[in-house]
Design a protein around this motif. Structure first.
Motif, PDB file in Angstrom:
ATOM      1  N   ILE A  45      44.832  54.096 -85.869  1.00  0.00           N
ATOM      2  CA  ILE A  45      44.133  54.491 -87.096  1.00  0.00           C
ATOM      3  C   ILE A  45      42.640  54.673 -86.819  1.00  0.00           C
ATOM      4  CG2 ILE A  45      43.486  53.731 -89.412  1.00  0.00           C
ATOM      5  CD1 ILE A  45      46.204  52.303 -89.554  1.00  0.00           C
ATOM      6  N   MET A  46      42.069  53.764 -86.039  1.00  0.00           N
ATOM      7  CA  MET A  46      40.654  53.878 -85.708  1.00  0.00           C
ATOM      8  C   MET A  46      40.381  55.121 -84.870  1.00  0.00           C
ATOM      9  SD  MET A  46      39.782  49.894 -84.862  1.00  0.00           S
ATOM     10  CE  MET A  46      38.097  50.304 -84.466  1.00  0.00           C
ATOM     11  N   ILE A  47      41.278  55.408 -83.929  1.00  0.00           N
ATOM     12  CA  ILE A  47      41.118  56.615 -83.103  1.00  0.00           C
ATOM     13  C   ILE A  47      41.144  57.865 -83.984  1.00  0.00           C
ATOM     14  CG2 ILE A  47      42.250  58.041 -81.355  1.00  0.00           C
ATOM     15  CD1 ILE A  47      43.163  55.401 -80.022  1.00  0.00           C
ATOM     16  N   ALA A  48      42.073  57.875 -84.949  1.00  0.00           N
ATOM     17  CA  ALA A  48      42.181  59.038 -85.832  1.00  0.00           C
ATOM     18  C   ALA A  48      40.917  59.216 -86.672  1.00  0.00           C
ATOM     19  CB  ALA A  48      43.398  58.881 -86.746  1.00  0.00           C
ATOM     20  N   PHE A  49      40.372  58.134 -87.180  1.00  0.00           N
ATOM     21  CA  PHE A  49      39.187  58.221 -88.027  1.00  0.00           C
ATOM     22  C   PHE A  49      37.949  58.663 -87.252  1.00  0.00           C
ATOM     23  CE2 PHE A  49      41.417  55.809 -91.334  1.00  0.00           C
ATOM     24  CZ  PHE A  49      40.932  56.432 -92.467  1.00  0.00           C
ATOM     25  N   THR A  50      37.892  58.352 -85.957  1.00  0.00           N
ATOM     26  CA  THR A  50      36.708  58.699 -85.169  1.00  0.00           C
ATOM     27  C   THR A  50      36.835  60.038 -84.460  1.00  0.00           C
ATOM     28  OG1 THR A  50      37.589  57.439 -83.279  1.00  0.00           O
ATOM     29  CG2 THR A  50      36.102  56.278 -84.783  1.00  0.00           C
ATOM     30  N   ASP A  51      37.998  60.687 -84.542  1.00  0.00           N
ATOM     31  CA  ASP A  51      38.204  61.962 -83.857  1.00  0.00           C
ATOM     32  C   ASP A  51      37.557  63.094 -84.653  1.00  0.00           C
ATOM     33  OD1 ASP A  51      39.820  63.423 -81.653  1.00  0.00           O
ATOM     34  OD2 ASP A  51      40.322  64.501 -83.497  1.00  0.00           O
ATOM     35  N   ASP A  53      38.178  66.388 -84.562  1.00  0.00           N
ATOM     36  CA  ASP A  53      39.139  67.358 -85.104  1.00  0.00           C
ATOM     37  C   ASP A  53      39.789  66.828 -86.383  1.00  0.00           C
ATOM     38  OD1 ASP A  53      38.590  69.052 -83.015  1.00  0.00           O
ATOM     39  OD2 ASP A  53      40.277  68.362 -81.785  1.00  0.00           O
ATOM     40  N   VAL A  54      40.092  65.537 -86.414  1.00  0.00           N
ATOM     41  CA  VAL A  54      40.666  64.940 -87.619  1.00  0.00           C
ATOM     42  C   VAL A  54      39.667  64.986 -88.770  1.00  0.00           C
ATOM     43  CG1 VAL A  54      41.591  62.819 -88.634  1.00  0.00           C
ATOM     44  CG2 VAL A  54      42.205  63.453 -86.303  1.00  0.00           C
ATOM     45  N   GLN A  55      38.433  64.689 -88.472  1.00  0.00           N
ATOM     46  CA  GLN A  55      37.408  64.736 -89.510  1.00  0.00           C
ATOM     47  C   GLN A  55      37.239  66.145 -90.066  1.00  0.00           C
ATOM     48  OE1 GLN A  55      33.954  63.115 -87.580  1.00  0.00           O
ATOM     49  NE2 GLN A  55      34.714  60.997 -87.613  1.00  0.00           N
ATOM     50  N   THR A  56      37.296  67.141 -89.178  1.00  0.00           N
ATOM     51  CA  THR A  56      37.164  68.526 -89.631  1.00  0.00           C
ATOM     52  C   THR A  56      38.343  68.938 -90.503  1.00  0.00           C
ATOM     53  OG1 THR A  56      35.926  69.085 -87.623  1.00  0.00           O
ATOM     54  CG2 THR A  56      36.888  70.912 -88.866  1.00  0.00           C
ATOM     55  N   GLU A  74      47.801  64.518 -82.563  1.00  0.00           N
ATOM     56  CA  GLU A  74      47.249  64.901 -81.266  1.00  0.00           C
ATOM     57  C   GLU A  74      46.193  63.912 -80.780  1.00  0.00           C
ATOM     58  OE1 GLU A  74      45.803  68.850 -81.748  1.00  0.00           O
ATOM     59  OE2 GLU A  74      47.802  69.779 -81.573  1.00  0.00           O
ATOM     60  N   ALA A  75      45.374  63.407 -81.680  1.00  0.00           N
ATOM     61  CA  ALA A  75      44.330  62.461 -81.287  1.00  0.00           C
ATOM     62  C   ALA A  75      44.927  61.148 -80.810  1.00  0.00           C
ATOM     63  CB  ALA A  75      43.374  62.222 -82.452  1.00  0.00           C
ATOM     64  N   VAL A  76      45.869  60.609 -81.605  1.00  0.00           N
ATOM     65  CA  VAL A  76      46.442  59.297 -81.273  1.00  0.00           C
ATOM     66  C   VAL A  76      47.359  59.400 -80.060  1.00  0.00           C
ATOM     67  CG1 VAL A  76      47.876  57.399 -82.114  1.00  0.00           C
ATOM     68  CG2 VAL A  76      46.246  58.510 -83.656  1.00  0.00           C
ATOM     69  N   GLN A 365      37.652  61.241 -74.496  1.00  0.00           N
ATOM     70  CA  GLN A 365      36.371  60.877 -75.124  1.00  0.00           C
ATOM     71  C   GLN A 365      36.545  59.825 -76.222  1.00  0.00           C
ATOM     72  OE1 GLN A 365      36.980  64.491 -74.580  1.00  0.00           O
ATOM     73  NE2 GLN A 365      36.103  63.848 -72.619  1.00  0.00           N
ATOM     74  N   ILE A 366      37.483  58.912 -75.998  1.00  0.00           N
ATOM     75  CA  ILE A 366      37.696  57.812 -76.934  1.00  0.00           C
ATOM     76  C   ILE A 366      36.789  56.653 -76.516  1.00  0.00           C
ATOM     77  CG2 ILE A 366      39.368  56.208 -77.915  1.00  0.00           C
ATOM     78  CD1 ILE A 366      39.886  59.104 -78.641  1.00  0.00           C
ATOM     79  N   PRO A 367      36.012  56.089 -77.415  1.00  0.00           N
ATOM     80  CA  PRO A 367      35.142  54.962 -77.026  1.00  0.00           C
ATOM     81  C   PRO A 367      35.958  53.820 -76.433  1.00  0.00           C
ATOM     82  CG  PRO A 367      34.582  55.761 -79.222  1.00  0.00           C
ATOM     83  CD  PRO A 367      35.856  56.453 -78.829  1.00  0.00           C
ATOM     84  N   ILE A 368      35.506  53.303 -75.307  1.00  0.00           N
ATOM     85  CA  ILE A 368      36.242  52.227 -74.651  1.00  0.00           C
ATOM     86  C   ILE A 368      36.231  50.957 -75.485  1.00  0.00           C
ATOM     87  CG2 ILE A 368      34.320  51.223 -73.343  1.00  0.00           C
ATOM     88  CD1 ILE A 368      36.273  51.075 -70.944  1.00  0.00           C
ATOM     89  N   GLU A 369      35.295  50.887 -76.443  1.00  0.00           N
ATOM     90  CA  GLU A 369      35.255  49.723 -77.331  1.00  0.00           C
ATOM     91  C   GLU A 369      36.517  49.618 -78.186  1.00  0.00           C
ATOM     92  OE1 GLU A 369      31.278  50.568 -75.937  1.00  0.00           O
ATOM     93  OE2 GLU A 369      32.778  51.836 -76.929  1.00  0.00           O
ATOM     94  N   ILE A 370      37.235  50.743 -78.348  1.00  0.00           N
ATOM     95  CA  ILE A 370      38.491  50.707 -79.102  1.00  0.00           C
ATOM     96  C   ILE A 370      39.465  49.739 -78.451  1.00  0.00           C
ATOM     97  CG2 ILE A 370      40.514  52.052 -79.778  1.00  0.00           C
ATOM     98  CD1 ILE A 370      38.191  52.751 -81.473  1.00  0.00           C
TER      99      ILE A 370
END
Length: 425
Positions: A45-51, A53-56, A74-76, A365-370
């Protein structure tokens, strides 16, 4: 040790907090698995919110909701595929030897996590919370590192002497907490946290002092490189980073399993962990068990520090050599439910998170903090079993226990009534 036995021996039952401690550290293995699943879902869910393309796509969600759903998938999926390929097997590699390199990286990252996790798990089984992994690792690293770069010994012997020196240093540093708890009643959490600071600043001073740990002729707080005669040999050749330390942690896992499951010392450890009052009444020297347990736990955590010095960071180390492993070990032990093989599996899982997190960051390009958030969520869900049971609609063991007790009492009353009716006839 049952409640009836404790009552018969005159020992008080475990306190409410002690019972909670046991449930968190030695609970149902299914809760651990579901905690990982939940953490991965929340991470997705966090990955989707920070992507981006999802935001667009979400801007025109009500006009074309399918675009948003596809973007989320696609993001997750892309992130977790990258996590898998960076930690298990890279299907895009040209050869099999290159393809399994991520797995070897996972096992390399897992080596110190498993060793330190075993030290924390063993302390859990005695009813102690070992927060001192950082200090025990630092002291073991310093001892093993000094032997590795300062002494000239033959190959093999040099490695063994450095290994033993590190284990002894870690054991003694952990034993301080056990000794203080046994003789003065000092709480091991406070003692181990303070010992972490003592070890960190002591090693920092030694790294800045010529003639101790600092490399000769250098102004940087760093040790010289380890001599080749003391370095752990590679297991699969120079093209991989996996080293002999992984074999040692397998042996350590077997040793801890044997201690807890097959030895009289392990029985005493478990008895003290379940109820120290009942164990004392049964003739077990509880104070000595605290000391012995923390000595062994410190040696196990020390093995993690030795693996870092002799296997991973052989070019010299700084005061940050622990790399947060001492604290990650707590999560590993909790996820492994304080069992040797459970801790081993949890260490491999967290090693996969570390190895795959870098690939996920580089490829998607997913933040490693995830990944760090996912690890923290695992601990959160493990510490809240009722929440996990509620989400997955699992029955509560307390409720089942109460129902069984009511059924037993009802059956007992019916039996007593039948006996009374028989007597009245």
């Amino acid at each position: 040790m049952s409640a009836a036995t404790e009552t018969a021996t005159g020992a008080p039952p475990p306190s409410k907090w002690h019972d909670t401690f046991l449930r968190i550290t030695q609970g149902n293995a299914l809760i651990s698995v579901l905690a990982v699943v939940l953490a991965l879902i929340v991470g997705g869910i966090m990955i989707a919110f920070t992507d981006e393309d999802v935001q667009t796509a979400s801007v025109y969600f009500f006009a074309r909701p399918g675009d948003t759903i596809v973007a989320v998938w696609e993001a997750v999926s892309g992130a977790y595929i990258a996590l898998f390929q960076g930690s298990i097997y890279n299907f895009q590699a040209p050869t099999f030897a290159r393809g399994i390199r991520p797995l070897t990286e996972t096992l390399t990252f897992a080596t110190p996590l498993i060793a330190a996790g075993l030290g924390v798990a063993l302390a859990f089984r005695i009813g102690m919370f070992n927060i001192g992994g950082r200090g025990q690792m630092l002291m073991a690293s310093a001892a093993a590192g000094w032997v590795a770069f300062a002494l000239d010994l033959p190959w093999g012997i040099h490695m063994i002497v450095a290994l033993v020196a590190g284990l002894i240093a870690g054991a003694l540093w952990g034993g301080i907490a056990g000794f203080l708890k046994a003789r003065t009643g000092a709480h091991e959490v406070i003692v181990t946290i303070m010992l972490n600071y003592v070890a960190f600043y002591l090693i920092s001073w030694m790294l800045r002092t010529p003639g101790l740990l600092q490399a000769p002729g250098s102004s940087n707080p760093k040790t010289p490189a380890m001599k080749d005669t003391a370095v752990f040999p590679d297991l699969l050749g120079p093209q991989y980073n996996l080293h002999f330390g992984f074999v040692l942690v397998i042996g350590a896992t077997i040793l801890v399993w044997w201690i807890l499951s097959r030895s009289s010392l392990g029985f005493k450890f478990r008895a003290v962990g379940e109820n120290p009052h009942a164990a004392r009444v049964a003739g077990i020297d509880v104070k000595n068990m605290y000391v012995y347990g923390m000595l062994i736990a410190g040696a196990l955590v020390g093995l993690a520090g030795v693996s870092q010095v002799l296997g991973t960071i052989t070019t010299g180390f700084t005061a940050g050599i622990d790399a947060g492993i001492g604290f990650d070990a707590i999560t590993v032990a909790l996820l492994g439910r304080s069992t040797p093989w459970g801790t081993f599996a949890a260490g491999v899982l967290f090693g996969a998170f570390k190895a795959g997190g870098f690939a996920m960051q580089a490829g998607e390009q997913i933040p490693i903090e995830i990944v760090t958030v996912v690890q923290a969520l695992i601990v959160l869900f493990i510490a809240a079993p009722p929440l996990v049971r509620t989400i997955f609609f699992l029955p509560s063991p307390e409720r089942d226990r109460r129902r069984a007790e009511k059924a037993r009492q009802k059956a007992l009353k019916a039996e007593v009534s039948a006996d009374a009716a028989e007597v009245s006839k």
